[in-house]
Design a protein around this motif. Structure first.
Motif, mmCIF file in Angstrom:
data_model
loop_
_atom_site.group_PDB
_atom_site.id
_atom_site.type_symbol
_atom_site.label_atom_id
_atom_site.label_comp_id
_atom_site.label_asym_id
_atom_site.label_seq_id
_atom_site.Cartn_x
_atom_site.Cartn_y
_atom_site.Cartn_z
ATOM 1 N N UNK A 188 -11.790 -13.957 5.437
ATOM 2 C CA UNK A 188 -12.943 -14.063 6.058
ATOM 3 C C UNK A 188 -12.461 -14.415 7.614
ATOM 4 N N UNK A 189 -11.723 -15.448 7.694
ATOM 5 C CA UNK A 189 -11.307 -15.932 9.209
ATOM 6 C C UNK A 189 -10.560 -15.010 10.020
ATOM 7 N N UNK A 190 -9.987 -14.018 9.483
ATOM 8 C CA UNK A 190 -9.289 -12.989 10.053
ATOM 9 C C UNK A 190 -10.091 -12.053 10.822
ATOM 10 N N UNK A 191 -11.197 -11.995 10.160
ATOM 11 C CA UNK A 191 -12.369 -10.919 11.012
ATOM 12 C C UNK A 191 -13.565 -11.754 11.658
ATOM 13 N N UNK A 192 -13.716 -13.042 11.634
ATOM 14 C CA UNK A 192 -14.614 -13.681 12.132
ATOM 15 C C UNK A 192 -14.466 -13.903 13.796
ATOM 16 N N UNK A 193 -15.625 -13.422 14.416
ATOM 17 C CA UNK A 193 -15.678 -13.483 15.840
ATOM 18 C C UNK A 193 -15.594 -14.836 16.337
ATOM 19 N N UNK A 194 -14.890 -15.742 16.901
ATOM 20 C CA UNK A 194 -14.588 -16.805 17.486
ATOM 21 C C UNK A 194 -14.448 -16.666 18.968
ATOM 22 N N UNK A 195 -15.654 -16.861 20.054
ATOM 23 C CA UNK A 195 -15.268 -16.495 21.459
ATOM 24 C C UNK A 195 -14.815 -18.070 21.983
ATOM 25 N N UNK A 196 -15.191 -19.196 21.475
ATOM 26 C CA UNK A 196 -14.969 -20.493 21.923
ATOM 27 C C UNK A 196 -13.391 -20.730 22.042
ATOM 28 N N UNK A 197 -12.849 -21.333 22.789
ATOM 29 C CA UNK A 197 -11.277 -21.579 22.986
ATOM 30 C C UNK A 197 -11.169 -23.030 22.278
ATOM 31 N N UNK A 198 -10.405 -22.936 21.100
ATOM 32 C CA UNK A 198 -10.014 -23.962 20.332
ATOM 33 C C UNK A 198 -8.883 -24.296 20.625
ATOM 34 N N UNK A 209 -5.848 -24.792 7.090
ATOM 35 C CA UNK A 209 -5.186 -25.282 8.411
ATOM 36 C C UNK A 209 -4.340 -24.007 9.039
ATOM 37 N N UNK A 210 -3.375 -23.681 8.298
ATOM 38 C CA UNK A 210 -2.448 -22.732 8.492
ATOM 39 C C UNK A 210 -3.248 -21.133 9.108
ATOM 40 N N UNK A 211 -4.284 -20.858 8.222
ATOM 41 C CA UNK A 211 -5.134 -19.828 8.549
ATOM 42 C C UNK A 211 -5.674 -19.905 10.200
ATOM 43 N N UNK A 212 -6.163 -21.170 10.416
ATOM 44 C CA UNK A 212 -7.053 -21.338 11.609
ATOM 45 C C UNK A 212 -5.841 -21.552 12.829
ATOM 46 N N UNK A 213 -4.842 -22.061 12.381
ATOM 47 C CA UNK A 213 -3.772 -22.041 13.380
ATOM 48 C C UNK A 213 -3.271 -20.635 13.887
ATOM 49 N N UNK A 214 -3.078 -19.670 12.785
ATOM 50 C CA UNK A 214 -2.892 -18.334 13.161
ATOM 51 C C UNK A 214 -3.850 -17.534 13.612
ATOM 52 N N UNK A 224 4.957 -23.681 7.158
ATOM 53 C CA UNK A 224 5.641 -22.458 6.137
ATOM 54 C C UNK A 224 4.522 -21.524 5.657
ATOM 55 N N UNK A 225 3.535 -22.071 5.443
ATOM 56 C CA UNK A 225 2.384 -21.051 5.094
ATOM 57 C C UNK A 225 2.260 -19.824 6.149
ATOM 58 N N UNK A 226 2.580 -20.177 7.350
ATOM 59 C CA UNK A 226 2.433 -19.005 8.160
ATOM 60 C C UNK A 226 3.606 -18.425 8.942
ATOM 61 N N UNK A 227 4.765 -18.971 8.473
ATOM 62 C CA UNK A 227 6.165 -18.555 8.877
ATOM 63 C C UNK A 227 6.289 -19.170 10.450
ATOM 64 N N UNK A 228 5.592 -19.965 10.816
ATOM 65 C CA UNK A 228 5.813 -20.568 12.031
ATOM 66 C C UNK A 228 6.676 -22.070 12.181
ATOM 67 N N UNK A 229 7.484 -22.181 13.088
ATOM 68 C CA UNK A 229 8.322 -23.267 13.163
ATOM 69 C C UNK A 229 7.358 -24.459 13.847
ATOM 70 N N UNK A 286 -10.219 -8.520 26.429
ATOM 71 C CA UNK A 286 -9.911 -8.821 25.176
ATOM 72 C C UNK A 286 -9.844 -10.143 24.744
ATOM 73 N N UNK A 287 -10.696 -10.786 24.040
ATOM 74 C CA UNK A 287 -10.623 -12.353 23.991
ATOM 75 C C UNK A 287 -10.228 -12.909 22.373
ATOM 76 N N UNK A 288 -9.613 -11.740 21.978
ATOM 77 C CA UNK A 288 -8.972 -12.069 20.564
ATOM 78 C C UNK A 288 -7.468 -11.711 20.314
ATOM 79 N N UNK A 289 -6.589 -12.467 19.806
ATOM 80 C CA UNK A 289 -5.257 -12.226 19.737
ATOM 81 C C UNK A 289 -5.078 -11.369 18.773
ATOM 82 N N UNK A 290 -5.951 -11.395 17.666
ATOM 83 C CA UNK A 290 -5.646 -10.002 16.716
ATOM 84 C C UNK A 290 -6.749 -9.146 16.479
ATOM 85 N N UNK A 291 -7.814 -9.469 16.942
ATOM 86 C CA UNK A 291 -8.906 -8.595 16.775
ATOM 87 C C UNK A 291 -9.346 -7.641 18.127
ATOM 88 N N UNK A 292 -10.070 -6.541 17.620
ATOM 89 C CA UNK A 292 -10.716 -6.051 19.101
ATOM 90 C C UNK A 292 -11.961 -6.511 19.152
#
Length: 327
Positions: free
Chosen positions: A18-28, A129-134, A192-197, A250-256
């Motif tokens: 769900x979070x991958x597709x959710x539109x979030x305009x606000x800068x977090x 937490x990992x999903x939100x970071x990504x 580790x959950x997102x493969x990010x150091x 474009x205001x999303x890193x991953x979505x159009x």
């Protein structure tokens, strides 16, 4: 997935999709970790998720006088995740540090000797937490993933646990509520959950920031008004800009997700370097003090005039000498 009382519940796997597709305009910029203290495990019956969430909202609105439930997400002992207030709104969770943040409330009392966190809740806390970071391009660090315990209750200053603070998210939350415990026990699991150091994160793809100048601005699936609308953002919202094309951003890193750039004014991101910095009603010490910001607080500058910076869409100004600009 189920919706009731205006809230939606997910398994953690459903949430990740769900979070991958959710539109979030606000800068977090920050993710806050909390425990509820009360209600705790003793109040959880295994099937009363919505009733507990509704009760928390009623307390926040009727007792605290807030406009909505304080948190964006609640994680229950069985690992179920539930939505709270709109992601386009700042939380009501850490005094003086709610702007540009998302608040996670973890049901339980996680001080030593109290509730023992279940494996399912532990897994959901890490993965959410990992999903939100990504999704929001947030580095896995103790500068960006923060505990309530690290902030003074009366001033909002970050003290890393000294002074007048709560134990939240608990003295036994993933082995402790200190910065060191977070860095040693919690952040590596998130990374580790997102493969990010946890150090030297992948460089951000952000090319700038902007402030919405329209009362309501449509977000579309592509860089043209002929594309479907996928969401909206409102006046004064700060958006991240990842790409520019034909006067669209474009205001999303991953979505159009695109907005028309004619309704976006460029802003600069800065960090406060003074212990306490007065906010005035105009660009001079002749103007009244209307508030303050504290050291290391992130602000966005809308206009600069005579070494003063406007940090909100209304008349709120600070001396530029006490800002470190990053963009």
């Amino acid at each position: 997935m189920e919706t009731k009382f205006g809230f939606t519940s997910f398994t953690i796997s459903e949430f990740e999709k769900w979070i991958k597709q959710e539109n979030i305009a606000r800068t977090v910029l920050f993710i806050q970790e909390h425990h509820t203290f009360s209600p705790g495990y003793i109040h959880f019956k295994g099937n009363n998720h919505f009733d507990m969430q509704k009760s928390m909202k009623n307390h926040h609105v009727n007792n605290n006088g807030w406009s909505d439930i304080g948190q964006h997400f609640t994680i229950f002992p069985d690992g179920v995740v539930m939505t709270g207030r709109s992601l386009e709104s700042s939380p009501a969770c850490i005094f003086g540090n709610n702007k540009h943040a998302i608040c996670i409330e973890n049901v339980g009392f996680f001080d030593t000797g109290e509730d023992e966190m279940t494996a399912k809740q532990r897994d959901s806390i890490i993965r959410l937490t990992a999903a939100l970071c990504k999704r929001l391009d947030i580095p896995v660090s103790s500068d960006r993933i923060v505990y309530h315990h690290w902030f003074d209750l009366s001033t909002g200053a970050r003290t890393n646990g000294t002074g007048m603070t709560k134990s939240c998210p608990g003295t036994n939350f993933f082995g402790g509520n200190t910065v060191a415990a977070c860095e040693q026990n919690f952040l590596p699991l998130v990374a580790n959950a997102i493969g990010q150091p946890t150090t030297n994160p992948t460089p951000s793809k952000i090319i700038g920031y902007g402030s919405v100048t329209a009362e309501v601005l449509n977000i579309r699936r592509g860089a043209n008004s002929s594309f479907d609308r996928v969401g909206q953002t409102t006046l004064g919202a700060i958006v991240r800009v990842y790409e520019e094309k034909n006067n669209w951003y474009r205001i999303s890193q991953d979505n159009e997700e695109w907005v028309y750039s004619n309704y976006i004014d460029d802003v600069r991101r800065a960090t406060v370097n003074a212990d306490v910095l007065n906010v005035r009603s105009g660009p001079s010490t002749r103007f009244h003090v209307v508030g303050s910001v504290i050291k290391n607080e992130e602000v966005f500058v809308y206009e600069e005039k005579d070494n003063w910076s406007q940090i909100n869409i209304d008349e709120q100004w600070v001396s530029s000498r006490f800002l470190d600009f990053s963009s």
